[in-house]
Design a protein around this motif. Structure first.
Motif, PDB file in Angstrom:
ATOM      1  N   ASN A  19       0.375  -1.036  -0.264  1.00 16.38           N
ATOM      2  CA  ASN A  19      -0.020  -0.590  -0.015  1.00 16.38           C
ATOM      3  C   ASN A  19       0.969   1.190  -0.123  1.00 16.38           C
ATOM      4  OD1 ASN A  19      -1.437   1.917   0.462  1.00 16.38           O
ATOM      5  ND2 ASN A  19      -3.065   0.678   2.258  1.00 16.38           N
ATOM      6  N   PRO A  20       0.712   1.937  -0.933  1.00 19.56           N
ATOM      7  CA  PRO A  20       1.693   3.227  -1.309  1.00 19.56           C
ATOM      8  C   PRO A  20       0.871   4.407  -0.575  1.00 19.56           C
ATOM      9  CG  PRO A  20       0.845   3.229  -2.999  1.00 19.56           C
ATOM     10  CD  PRO A  20      -0.378   2.195  -2.544  1.00 19.56           C
ATOM     11  N   ILE A  21       0.360   4.288   0.552  1.00 16.53           N
ATOM     12  CA  ILE A  21       0.593   4.723   1.789  1.00 16.53           C
ATOM     13  C   ILE A  21       1.548   5.328   3.029  1.00 16.53           C
ATOM     14  CG2 ILE A  21      -1.051   5.535   3.910  1.00 16.53           C
ATOM     15  CD1 ILE A  21      -3.543   5.186   2.232  1.00 16.53           C
ATOM     16  N   ALA A  22       2.567   6.386   3.028  1.00 12.68           N
ATOM     17  CA  ALA A  22       2.771   6.618   3.886  1.00 12.68           C
ATOM     18  C   ALA A  22       2.850   6.114   5.205  1.00 12.68           C
ATOM     19  CB  ALA A  22       3.968   8.346   3.197  1.00 12.68           C
ATOM     20  N   ASP A  23       3.837   5.850   5.647  1.00 13.29           N
ATOM     21  CA  ASP A  23       3.615   4.907   7.284  1.00 13.29           C
ATOM     22  C   ASP A  23       3.896   6.630   8.091  1.00 13.29           C
ATOM     23  OD1 ASP A  23       4.210   4.485   9.950  1.00 13.29           O
ATOM     24  OD2 ASP A  23       5.302   2.789   9.256  1.00 13.29           O
ATOM     25  N   ASP A  24       3.113   6.929   8.416  1.00 13.36           N
ATOM     26  CA  ASP A  24       3.436   8.282   9.693  1.00 13.36           C
ATOM     27  C   ASP A  24       4.486   8.391  10.200  1.00 13.36           C
ATOM     28  OD1 ASP A  24       1.099   9.402   7.935  1.00 13.36           O
ATOM     29  OD2 ASP A  24       0.017  10.786   9.754  1.00 13.36           O
ATOM     30  N   GLY A  25       4.226   7.083  10.856  1.00 14.78           N
ATOM     31  CA  GLY A  25       5.973   7.115  11.704  1.00 14.78           C
ATOM     32  C   GLY A  25       6.960   6.611  11.717  1.00 14.78           C
ATOM     33  N   ASP A  26       7.273   7.205   9.951  1.00 11.94           N
ATOM     34  CA  ASP A  26       8.004   6.454   9.824  1.00 11.94           C
ATOM     35  C   ASP A  26       8.658   7.629   8.562  1.00 11.94           C
ATOM     36  OD1 ASP A  26      10.833   6.150   8.105  1.00 11.94           O
ATOM     37  OD2 ASP A  26      10.236   4.158   7.848  1.00 11.94           O
ATOM     38  N   GLU A  27       8.978   8.512   9.509  1.00  9.76           N
ATOM     39  CA  GLU A  27       9.287  10.317   9.158  1.00  9.76           C
ATOM     40  C   GLU A  27      10.223  10.161   7.967  1.00  9.76           C
ATOM     41  OE1 GLU A  27       7.541  13.601   9.955  1.00  9.76           O
ATOM     42  OE2 GLU A  27       6.095  12.964  10.707  1.00  9.76           O
TER      43      GLU A  27
ATOM     44  N   ALA B  78       3.068  18.613  -0.940  1.00 10.39           N
ATOM     45  CA  ALA B  78       3.976  17.286  -1.254  1.00 10.39           C
ATOM     46  C   ALA B  78       2.594  16.740  -0.745  1.00 10.39           C
ATOM     47  CB  ALA B  78       5.201  17.200  -0.743  1.00 10.39           C
ATOM     48  N   VAL B  79       2.517  15.368  -2.109  1.00  6.61           N
ATOM     49  CA  VAL B  79       2.034  14.740  -1.452  1.00  6.61           C
ATOM     50  C   VAL B  79       2.626  13.939  -0.349  1.00  6.61           C
ATOM     51  CG1 VAL B  79       0.235  12.571  -2.114  1.00  6.61           C
ATOM     52  CG2 VAL B  79       0.393  14.810  -3.880  1.00  6.61           C
ATOM     53  N   ARG B  80       1.714  13.525   1.070  1.00  5.79           N
ATOM     54  CA  ARG B  80       2.562  12.800   1.972  1.00  5.79           C
ATOM     55  C   ARG B  80       1.832  11.036   1.965  1.00  5.79           C
ATOM     56  NH1 ARG B  80       5.312  13.050   5.620  1.00  5.79           N
ATOM     57  NH2 ARG B  80       4.698  11.937   7.657  1.00  5.79           N
ATOM     58  N   SER B  81       0.626  11.452   1.229  1.00  2.00           N
ATOM     59  CA  SER B  81       0.195   9.587   1.014  1.00  2.00           C
ATOM     60  C   SER B  81      -1.712   9.726   0.756  1.00  2.00           C
ATOM     61  CB  SER B  81      -0.339   9.357   2.337  1.00  2.00           C
ATOM     62  OG  SER B  81      -1.161   9.709   2.863  1.00  2.00           O
ATOM     63  N   GLY B  82      -1.766   9.093  -0.338  1.00  3.58           N
ATOM     64  CA  GLY B  82      -2.994   8.890  -1.064  1.00  3.58           C
ATOM     65  C   GLY B  82      -2.247   9.742  -2.909  1.00  3.58           C
ATOM     66  N   THR B  83      -3.152   9.840  -3.667  1.00  6.25           N
ATOM     67  CA  THR B  83      -3.232  10.539  -4.899  1.00  6.25           C
ATOM     68  C   THR B  83      -4.347  11.717  -5.309  1.00  6.25           C
ATOM     69  OG1 THR B  83      -2.665   7.732  -5.460  1.00  6.25           O
ATOM     70  CG2 THR B  83      -3.475   9.896  -7.093  1.00  6.25           C
TER      71      THR B  83
ATOM     72  N   TYR C 276      -1.006  12.861  -8.944  1.00  4.32           N
ATOM     73  CA  TYR C 276      -0.037  13.040  -8.043  1.00  4.32           C
ATOM     74  C   TYR C 276       0.287  12.204  -7.236  1.00  4.32           C
ATOM     75  CZ  TYR C 276       0.653  17.444 -10.994  1.00  4.32           C
ATOM     76  OH  TYR C 276       0.482  18.418 -12.132  1.00  4.32           O
ATOM     77  N   LEU C 277       0.582  11.433  -7.091  1.00 10.22           N
ATOM     78  CA  LEU C 277       1.480  10.454  -6.145  1.00 10.22           C
ATOM     79  C   LEU C 277       1.993  10.866  -5.159  1.00 10.22           C
ATOM     80  CD1 LEU C 277       2.451   7.924  -8.590  1.00 10.22           C
ATOM     81  CD2 LEU C 277       0.821   8.404  -8.265  1.00 10.22           C
TER      82      LEU C 277
ATOM     83  N   SER D 120      -6.341  11.478   1.504  1.00  8.52           N
ATOM     84  CA  SER D 120      -4.384  12.067   1.780  1.00  8.52           C
ATOM     85  C   SER D 120      -4.128  13.035   2.523  1.00  8.52           C
ATOM     86  CB  SER D 120      -4.590  12.829  -0.140  1.00  8.52           C
ATOM     87  OG  SER D 120      -5.148  11.599  -0.998  1.00  8.52           O
ATOM     88  N   PHE D 121      -3.095  12.679   2.758  1.00  5.99           N
ATOM     89  CA  PHE D 121      -2.053  13.577   4.005  1.00  5.99           C
ATOM     90  C   PHE D 121      -1.657  14.650   2.819  1.00  5.99           C
ATOM     91  CE2 PHE D 121      -4.169  10.307   5.926  1.00  5.99           C
ATOM     92  CZ  PHE D 121      -4.427  10.681   7.435  1.00  5.99           C
ATOM     93  N   PHE D 122      -0.776  14.849   3.506  1.00  3.97           N
ATOM     94  CA  PHE D 122      -0.277  16.242   2.657  1.00  3.97           C
ATOM     95  C   PHE D 122       0.933  17.111   4.111  1.00  3.97           C
ATOM     96  CE2 PHE D 122      -4.101  15.836   0.591  1.00  3.97           C
ATOM     97  CZ  PHE D 122      -3.236  15.706  -0.735  1.00  3.97           C
ATOM     98  N   CYS D 123       1.826  18.072   3.364  1.00  4.34           N
ATOM     99  CA  CYS D 123       2.757  18.839   3.450  1.00  4.34           C
ATOM    100  C   CYS D 123       2.564  20.022   3.088  1.00  4.34           C
ATOM    101  CB  CYS D 123       3.774  18.146   3.019  1.00  4.34           C
ATOM    102  SG  CYS D 123       4.744  17.009   3.676  1.00  4.34           S
ATOM    103  N   ARG D 124       1.958  20.878   3.931  1.00  3.90           N
ATOM    104  CA  ARG D 124       2.233  21.702   3.922  1.00  3.90           C
ATOM    105  C   ARG D 124       2.873  22.805   3.441  1.00  3.90           C
ATOM    106  NH1 ARG D 124      -0.087  27.248   4.640  1.00  3.90           N
ATOM    107  NH2 ARG D 124      -1.594  28.021   3.609  1.00  3.90           N
ATOM    108  N   PHE D 125       3.825  23.396   2.161  1.00  2.00           N
ATOM    109  CA  PHE D 125       4.774  24.361   2.070  1.00  2.00           C
ATOM    110  C   PHE D 125       4.117  26.225   1.728  1.00  2.00           C
ATOM    111  CE2 PHE D 125       5.884  20.483   1.598  1.00  2.00           C
ATOM    112  CZ  PHE D 125       7.941  20.602   1.742  1.00  2.00           C
ATOM    113  N   SER D 126       4.051  26.836   3.213  1.00  2.00           N
ATOM    114  CA  SER D 126       3.453  28.636   3.082  1.00  2.00           C
ATOM    115  C   SER D 126       4.657  28.759   1.519  1.00  2.00           C
ATOM    116  CB  SER D 126       3.945  29.542   4.113  1.00  2.00           C
ATOM    117  OG  SER D 126       4.307  30.451   3.257  1.00  2.00           O
TER     118      SER D 126
END
Lengths: 253, 253
Positions: free
Chosen positions: A15-23, A77-82, A100-101, A126-132
């Motif tokens: 499953n290509p969903i990033a592991d939140d525990g593995d920054e 940046a897509v952190r997980s999801g599509t 976007y992957l 999906s989760f994201f990193c939001r960059f101002s």
DNA sequence: CGTAAATTTGATTGGTCTCAACTTTCGTGG
DNA sequence: CCACGAAAGTTGAGACCAATCAAATTTACG
């Protein structure tokens, strides 16, 4: 079951969903990783980079990350999801611009107009990193490597329009689409031969400028030629070389 | 003469070749103008900006400004003339990526790969301002307005892929193409209703993913509908509103 | 479990490409 | 200045790929 393969069902792909525990692992595969590394994990600048990042989500399938016309303040940046990006013309027709992957960045096309020129819609949870973006620009002025990274991100996206180029057959476009996805998954550390299609046949068709029925027919043909296995949205590439050959006119190299 | 218009020949349109003797006017319409202004015409930084600019040319029709695979060292602003960018696949098929008019910038898609991913070929006798990219980046680090300008340039080009988007009819694509050119000429101070098509029918067809014969047929149809006047490559838009209407699905707004 | 949405498959239609012939334009050199 | 050949552009006829229309089936979801 007309498949020559033993299993009745495709096994679940990783499953290509990033592991939140593995920054560390996620950041290592993120499109910003080199910028973060350049900023220096052990320098004071890193604190500034961390400052301007905000984790957002979850967004459920169908929810908007941003909408056409929203003022531009950040890239994601897509952190997980599509995610799919799309424009909707005034007759209500949708035009899918891209998928976007995890590890990829959306929103760059909003810098110039200063408003988002398209919608971004989650296809998965999906989760994201939001960059101002103002903060990012300021940082880029002080850290040349960050500036360079942003230039490269923008330039890279300029080169990725080739799947749509040319008047190519439905088979060529589909093969190129599958190999493109495979390569992008591989670049982020996921399987290049087994993955989940988060987008509907209709979205694929729209993106490739085909009818949904044509996408379905081409996939069926690929299956009957033992190029792929597909059940619903679970895909396995059985003959990547043949697919690459088919789509070569549309693929890099 | 089947035209309803009195003149037997289209008058020569204003020639969109920048007057070398009028630096101020050219720079005012160039894509870098705001960067130059931001740098300050009366500040010491301007000297640095001037430093990294080099005037190159002339290039004659058919000559390359850069070739696929050339190492990336600079971007080019079209000073006068017209350029097409194209990729040639290994079977020798050409794919036209875009056309660039005076004031527009080529080479941005080479930043990420660090080599030019396409050829740039002059369609007219052409002159350019060559901007060393390393020098430009260094300047961008010191002058935020220059950095911002580069981000905007890159982002703007991301948004300009829409002429190719969607599965639209030959008529829609041609109408959108003509109106897009008209708008870009207008933005640089040239006539929006009378201009010269520097590119061949074949180049237009290739860019729009049509056959050359189809382009010819569509232009003939537009002429018979009194939407345009066209003699060879001299074009007059007789009914821009109708053309905009035709191409609206592909045009901004 | 029921309804709506998504997907697959078949039959038909249509727009654009291909092939072909002809005309016009353009560059070159006699 | 004109002749010539090559390239570009125009126009017609027919073929073909993908769109559309239609219907059956599966999947998703409340």
């Amino acid at each position: 079951m007309d498949s020559k393969h033993p299993a009745g069902r495709l096994p679940e792909p990783p499953n290509p969903i990033a592991d939140d525990g593995d920054e560390t692992h996620f950041c290592g595969t993120c499109a910003f990783s080199s910028a973060c590394i350049a900023a220096g994990y052990n320098k004071p600048e890193l604190a500034q980079l961390q400052c301007l990042v905000e984790h957002v989500g979850p967004f459920r399938a169908g929810e908007h990350i941003f909408r056409t016309g929203d003022p531009f303040r950040a890239i994601f940046a897509v952190r997980s999801g599509t995610v799919k990006t799309r424009m909707v013309d005034k007759e209500g027709r949708e035009q899918v611009l891209g998928f976007y992957l995890p590890g990829e960045v959306i929103g760059l096309n909003a810098i110039y107009p200063e408003h988002f020129p398209c919608d971004a819609v989650a296809l998965d949870t999906s989760f994201f990193c939001r960059f101002s973006f103002p903060a990012m620009s300021a940082l880029a002025s002080r850290i040349p490597a960050v500036q360079k990274h942003l230039f490269r991100l923008l330039s890279k996206e300029l080169g990725s329009a080739s799947l749509l180029a040319g008047d190519h057959s439905a088979d060529e476009r589909m093969a190129a689409f599958l190999m493109d996805l495979a390569g992008r998954y591989a670049a982020r550390g996921f399987s290049a031969t087994r993955f989940h299609l988060s987008m509907s046949r209709g979205d694929i068709a729209n993106y490739l400028r085909l009818a949904a029925e044509t996408v379905s027919r081409v996939l069926s043909r690929f299956r009957s030629q033992n190029l792929i296995r597909i059940e619903g949205r679970e895909l396995e590439l059985l003959n990547p070389d043949a697919l690459r050959q088919l789509g070569q006119a549309l693929l890099p190299d």
